[in-house]
Design a protein around this motif. Sequence first.
Motif, short mmCIF file in Angstrom:
data_model
loop_
_atom_site.label_atom_id
_atom_site.label_comp_id
_atom_site.label_asym_id
_atom_site.label_seq_id
_atom_site.Cartn_x
_atom_site.Cartn_y
_atom_site.Cartn_z
N ALA A 1 -6.37 27.82 23.76
CA ALA A 1 -6.13 26.42 24.12
C ALA A 1 -7.41 25.60 23.99
CB ALA A 1 -5.59 26.34 25.55
N GLN B 1 -2.67 21.67 27.26
CA GLN B 1 -1.41 22.26 26.86
C GLN B 1 -0.22 21.64 27.60
OE1 GLN B 1 -2.81 23.53 24.08
NE2 GLN B 1 -1.32 25.19 24.22
N TRP C 1 1.28 30.44 24.91
CA TRP C 1 1.65 29.10 25.35
C TRP C 1 3.02 28.78 24.77
CZ3 TRP C 1 -1.29 26.71 28.88
CH2 TRP C 1 -2.61 27.13 29.02
#
Length: 662
Positions: free
Chosen positions: A282, A359, A380
């Motif tokens: 991320a 995110q 994710w």
Amino acid sequence: MRECLEMIGLDAELLDPIVFGWRYEPQIKHDFYKPKEVFCNWDTHAPLVCECKRWPWVTYLDETGHVRTLDPKILGSRILTTVIEKGLNHITPKPLQTAKIIAEVCEAWDRIASMIPDVYIRNWPSNEAAVKQHINYRVRMAVQNCQTTPMIDVMTTPEAKRQLEWVHKHLYISGADKAANTPTFFCKTLAREQALARMNSDDFSLVVSDNNVPETPEQVVKQLLGEPPLQEFPPLRPDLPYLMGIYKAHKNKMRWLTNADGCVFSEITICLTAILKGIQEALQNVADDFYARAKFFGGKTNACWILGSTQEFAINLPDKITTIYTGDITKCYEAIPLEGDQGLTTAMTNLVNLAFAHQNHLHKDLFLIQKKNGELEAEWKPLRHSSVKATRMDPTKVIELNHFIIRNTYVRLGDRVWRQVRGIPMGFSCSPLWCNLYLFYFEYNFITRLARLGRYDLLRLFEHTFRYMDDLVSMNNPMILRFLDPDQVESEGNPFWIYPLRFLAMQNEMDNPFVNTDGSLVNLSAHFLSLQIQIIRVDGTFLTTKYDKRRSLPFKVSLYIHRDSNRPVANSSKVILGQVFALFYLINTAGGVVLEIDNLVECFVEKGFHRYALRRLILSGLDRIILTSPLTPVQAVLEILFDIWREPANRPPQLDDSANSS
């Protein structure tokens, strides 16, 4: 297995999705390398008595009267010396055990029958008996065709066992630092003395009870097992990590590590490692977004300096290099502070929040998923994602896991326990990620600070700056030394500082640097990872060659596994070709690749392989391989090799025909 399927009337294609793997016999380092016996199984309160001078080891004593050597003859046994000279990665040949082979193949068939329903249904008792009989016949025929094998494993002989047991009472045997397969022999008493000195340093604090009595490992483990994080991720083995040393023979001192294999923190650190990989992914996206914005304003730069491999660095080399800086953050693991504004806990808290905020803006959350092979992976996924095997992770929980492990890094030595109060343990599976993310925290803050201050001219200097763990490289950046000056004021308004150099220290690794009066750097040659870069023209043209620090070590290094080792020769072929193919991503001249291939051949010849068989293997491998974006064209190297490796008419057997296939 295909024959067995056809016997019961099934298509052999049913085996296509099944992977058959090798289970190797243990390497000899499992017989020689006993760190737990040296650093755990002893009373730290008892006086340490060295007996090096009592035994016939006078020629191996150093100036302090202790044994520190790399000479395997100190073992005093011809059998042990012959075996260990082949390297700690050697696997001694074993006598063929036909009954054991049949049992393993039959077990494999039973597992196939349990995985494929059609096999299970058709494998009724009469068919099963016929299949097992066929397995028995095929194995015995294969064994008869095998080459000569030893009648006994040399490591199991009474002489070898007796001598090795005696040696272990007095010496600590381990691989050398920078050369893990090269054996070193170190006085056991001296190793314990130096380990105690390490634990009594400012980096550790002795764990004592309320009445100031040192607590035992069992007491500390009992307290840890009552903590909520370990109740959520219960350990399989309630043991504490322990301190162990690796002898740095080239510097004549120990390198200290934390052996956390199979300890009370194993399961929770495996989980945290998977989570931190997701966090790093991320943060890479965060850096990519910043790169796009900075480029729009004319400040094209690199916002994420983290590298994953030498090949990744080679692929990202600029077309021209006018100057190059390389440096090492010395003792990075030991120097990282745990608490405070610039500590690891603060950095990880801020990074976790940054990753989740980015995110979540994309309507994604982090899920911990258990794969079919049992391994954990963090991904994710959209917030609506739900699965029985997926656990949703929120930032608070991730931060708590980080804080728990950072603040409970207990290390055992003998029968006492210390807690690490400065630095991170070298041995936890999550430690490399901690180190990487901690440094990224300051690098990203530095890059964003330059943007806030409007210094896009400085941002452009870091377009070709990268870091692999604690090794830093910056190309086409003549002002880099100013940013790494420890005297720089660490303030928000100062654009000329990157790392907290009151904790960390930079050591320059350049070959022949020159600093102008204005502080700008001129350096035309440096090594980074496995790459040596040499600038040869003022327009920035450069050459790359392979750099191997082990070549400068003051002792002979054992690298690859010996031909006589008890493993399939096909694996040796893959290792050889893998090393050859990697050269095309390190070296940008055909002559340089050829030179390194010739050196590689000689290394394997020393390990018992046939020179001409190796050459034919390499030529055929290069003739078939298709490499993506190599620095050097394969065809150019092939033409040179064909020219210089003209083989005589009387050719030796092929590599896989001449080697032991046991």
